[in-house]
Each structure stands twice: as C-alpha cells, then as structure tokens.
Design a protein around this motif. Sequence first.
Motif: not given
Length: 248
Positions: A210-225
């Motif tokens: 939680l609250g971390r990031s990595a190299l590549a952006h994955g899914l927007d929250w609009s995609r996460i149910d």
Amino acid sequence: MATLLAEERRARLRDILARDGALRLDLVAEELGVSAMTVRRDLDDLEAEGFARRVRGGAVAPVLPRPFRDRMAIRYASKALIARKALDLVPLDGAVAFDASTTSGVLLEAVSARDLLVATNSIQNAATARRRGGVRSILIGGELDERTDSFVGTVACRSAAALAYTYFFTSAAAITPTGSWEVSLEEAHVKEVLASRAEQTIVLLDSSKLGRSALAHGLDWSRIDVLVTDLEPQDERLAPYRELTDVR
C-alpha cells in the motif's frame, strides 16, 4: 570484528526486507540490540547499494522483478489470509482469469469448482489450477519473462483477449490512490488486456504494498471493482482506497 558485526547486521536487515517487504527502525534496533542511529546508518548503506528504500520510520524493499519461487516465500501468511477472504468470490463455473502473481497462486490452491475454466499467464498457476477439482486451465502463452516467470508480450496479450471472463483475479507490485503499479510495462499490458475482457477485476494485495509505486502504471481505479487485503476493511491504512472501490 566491528566490521564483521556490521556485515552481519546488514545481512539480517536484507533478510527481513526480503521476507517482509518492509521494516520498522525501532523494532529492528531493539531486536538487534543496537541503537536506532546504528540501524539508520546501516539502512543508508543498504539504500546506496539498492537493497532498501528509506521511508519515514524505517525502510521498504525495492520493487523489483522476482522469480515465482522467491515471491511465494514473501509474506506467505498474508497471502493465505487474502486467499481465504477472496475464496467465495471464485465462481463454480464459467471462465475466469488469474495473473502470474503468487497471491493468485495461493488462492488457486484452495479453489474447488464444478466446471471452471482458468486462464493465466503463469505456468505455475496453470499447473495449480489443473490439479483442482472441477477446474480446467489454459496457459496464456507468449514471451517468457524469466525475471518473473510470467508470459508477456504481443502473443500473450492477443491470447488474453481471446476469451471473456467473469472475473479477473490479480495482484500488483504496488498500489496508490492513482492505481496499481507493475514491475514492467509488459506485465502491465497483459493485465490491462485481461481487465478489459473481465466483467469484474479483483485485486489481491498484501498491506506492505500500500502507498508504494513501481516502474509501470497498471490499472486505473475505474478498472478495479474489489480490493482484498490482509487488513480489516476498516483499518485506517485503507481509508484512501475505501472511497475508490469495494474494500474487503
């Protein structure tokens, strides 16, 4: 002798970060029987060597590609708890997708179905699914990323898009209020395709990410149910995410 002790401390700190993904400075100082200042210096050295990233009150492990076997050993108890919480979301039949994460793999170990087709870009998770009662598995092939043991690339994306899924179960390298993050663009692309072909996407994530990031952006929250973690849904650490999706 003092140098040897310092090397032993740093080796211990590396082991803790590899196992837990994070450490608290005060707790580690007490455990090692040294001052907080000594641990700070050790963490500064580990950060310079690329083994740690300093954060307020401690450090976290860098978010890097790891083989499936190595990832399975990290925070396994948290993954097992997440799997228990998510198990009732897995349908008895139809088609579902699972990513190449070890958290998805732990969930698959508990699945029992009637006539369920599991598609995954992980040979380990495909094999686990095939051993479960009432489950068939399809391996989404492509280019094998030997750093993560996952299949990625153009062929994998085309294969992932060939089916429609009721659910897509996935983890992530990290997550923030801007979305999920992955260790490579290729991994992110496959997950984007799977999410686009699924009716619902369920993210299985242990709280160290939680609250971390990595190299590549994955899914927007609009995609996460749904977001399933090892924390209680009312935990304050989940407050930023309760406004964005269903947290369990």
